[in-house]
Write a protein that holds these residues in place. Structure first.
Motif, PDB file in Angstrom:
ATOM      1  N   LYS A  97       0.834  -1.212   0.000  1.00 45.31           N
ATOM      2  CA  LYS A  97       0.000   0.000   0.000  1.00 45.31           C
ATOM      3  C   LYS A  97       0.865   1.258   0.000  1.00 45.31           C
ATOM      4  O   LYS A  97       0.606   2.187  -0.766  1.00 45.31           O
ATOM      5  CB  LYS A  97      -0.955  -0.005   1.201  1.00 45.31           C
ATOM      6  N   THR A  98       1.901   1.276   0.827  1.00 45.73           N
ATOM      7  CA  THR A  98       2.769   2.460   0.878  1.00 45.73           C
ATOM      8  C   THR A  98       3.552   2.615  -0.422  1.00 45.73           C
ATOM      9  O   THR A  98       3.767   3.739  -0.888  1.00 45.73           O
ATOM     10  CB  THR A  98       3.702   2.402   2.101  1.00 45.73           C
ATOM     11  N   ARG A 151       3.578   5.844  -2.665  1.00 48.03           N
ATOM     12  CA  ARG A 151       4.839   6.467  -3.069  1.00 48.03           C
ATOM     13  C   ARG A 151       4.822   6.792  -4.567  1.00 48.03           C
ATOM     14  O   ARG A 151       5.191   7.885  -4.984  1.00 48.03           O
ATOM     15  CB  ARG A 151       6.005   5.546  -2.711  1.00 48.03           C
ATOM     16  N   ARG A 153       6.872   8.035   3.313  1.00 51.37           N
ATOM     17  CA  ARG A 153       7.092   6.994   4.309  1.00 51.37           C
ATOM     18  C   ARG A 153       5.742   6.657   4.935  1.00 51.37           C
ATOM     19  O   ARG A 153       4.811   7.455   4.886  1.00 51.37           O
ATOM     20  CB  ARG A 153       8.105   7.429   5.349  1.00 51.37           C
ATOM     21  N   SER A 154       5.669   5.506   5.532  1.00 49.95           N
ATOM     22  CA  SER A 154       4.422   5.075   6.152  1.00 49.95           C
ATOM     23  C   SER A 154       4.085   5.978   7.338  1.00 49.95           C
ATOM     24  O   SER A 154       4.940   6.247   8.178  1.00 49.95           O
ATOM     25  CB  SER A 154       4.528   3.629   6.624  1.00 49.95           C
ATOM     26  N   THR A 196       2.481   5.288   9.952  1.00 48.49           N
ATOM     27  CA  THR A 196       1.989   4.393  10.994  1.00 48.49           C
ATOM     28  C   THR A 196       1.911   5.062  12.365  1.00 48.49           C
ATOM     29  O   THR A 196       0.921   4.931  13.064  1.00 48.49           O
ATOM     30  CB  THR A 196       2.872   3.133  11.076  1.00 48.49           C
ATOM     31  N   HIS A 241      -1.683  11.513   3.346  1.00 43.86           N
ATOM     32  CA  HIS A 241      -1.515  10.057   3.389  1.00 43.86           C
ATOM     33  C   HIS A 241      -1.801   9.575   4.803  1.00 43.86           C
ATOM     34  O   HIS A 241      -1.035   9.846   5.725  1.00 43.86           O
ATOM     35  CB  HIS A 241      -0.072   9.743   2.959  1.00 43.86           C
ATOM     36  N   ASP A 270      -2.772   6.537   7.711  1.00 48.61           N
ATOM     37  CA  ASP A 270      -2.651   5.136   8.100  1.00 48.61           C
ATOM     38  C   ASP A 270      -3.695   4.891   9.176  1.00 48.61           C
ATOM     39  O   ASP A 270      -3.586   5.388  10.288  1.00 48.61           O
ATOM     40  CB  ASP A 270      -1.255   4.841   8.635  1.00 48.61           C
ATOM     41  N   TYR A 297      -4.501   2.040  10.566  1.00 47.30           N
ATOM     42  CA  TYR A 297      -4.285   0.765  11.239  1.00 47.30           C
ATOM     43  C   TYR A 297      -4.646   0.817  12.720  1.00 47.30           C
ATOM     44  O   TYR A 297      -5.232  -0.115  13.256  1.00 47.30           O
ATOM     45  CB  TYR A 297      -2.822   0.329  11.063  1.00 47.30           C
ATOM     46  N   GLU A 302      -4.635   4.293   3.984  1.00 43.44           N
ATOM     47  CA  GLU A 302      -4.362   2.870   4.130  1.00 43.44           C
ATOM     48  C   GLU A 302      -5.221   2.298   5.250  1.00 43.44           C
ATOM     49  O   GLU A 302      -5.591   2.999   6.170  1.00 43.44           O
ATOM     50  CB  GLU A 302      -2.882   2.646   4.453  1.00 43.44           C
ATOM     51  N   TRP A 303      -5.508   1.023   5.165  1.00 44.08           N
ATOM     52  CA  TRP A 303      -6.273   0.294   6.186  1.00 44.08           C
ATOM     53  C   TRP A 303      -7.708   0.799   6.311  1.00 44.08           C
ATOM     54  O   TRP A 303      -8.240   0.932   7.404  1.00 44.08           O
ATOM     55  CB  TRP A 303      -5.569   0.335   7.544  1.00 44.08           C
TER      56      TRP A 303
END
Length: 159
Positions: A46-47, A51, A64-65, A67, A83, A85, A87, A113-114
């Motif tokens: 996903k990252t 990117r 970068r992620s 997270t 972007h 995350d 999670y 993401e997630w």
């Protein structure tokens, strides 16, 4: 690329190229949603996809992620890219604390993401990107499916 779109990639670079191609499409077609919901297991790419997308919009940005920060902002290009995350997101209060609705109200690209963790918060109008491993014998091979969700009961945001 024609959406809906499915492809199998064999390298991280190919996954990044698909992200870049989607960015091209979104830059050329302002009618497409600006919120991209990413789905897939841990370490599926996903990252890498983000990117590739972000390098098209803001070429000198190091992606970068997010997270531990939950959201990274890339403002050095044509249009801001946010972007996310999701999670560690457990509910609406977590989204409120990071200003999620404020980000949605912008004219930026929002890639999250997630999104499996926030089905209640994904705008009705969005693109979904599902990434999964396609062959256990080929560890870098990925199946990527991109679908547009052009409308719904209402638009939950501008992104």
């Amino acid at each position: 690329m024609e959406i809906p779109f499915t492809v199998i990639t064999n390298t991280v670079q190919e996954t990044e190229q698909i992200g870049s191609a989607l960015a091209d499409d979104l830059l050329e077609n302002s009618r497409l949603p600006r919120f991209i919901a990413l789905y897939g297991d841990l370490g599926v790419g996903k990252t890498a996809f983000v990117r590739g997308f972000t390098q098209k919009i803001a070429p000198r940005t190091g992606v970068r992620s997010p997270t531990f920060t939950l959201v990274n902002e890339y403002r050095g290009g044509i249009i801001p890219v946010f972007h996310f995350d999701m999670y560690r997101i457990t509910g609406e209060d977590d989204l409120y604390s990071i200003g999620f609705d404020d980000y949605l109200a912008t004219n930026a690209f929002c890639l999250a993401e997630w999104c499996e963790n926030i089905p209640f918060a994904v705008p009705d109008r969005h693109l979904s990107v599902i990434i999964r491993k396609s062959d256990s014998a080929r560890p870098d091979q990925r199946f990527i499916e991109i679908t547009v969700h052009p409308d719904g009961k209402g638009d939950a945001g501008t992104c």
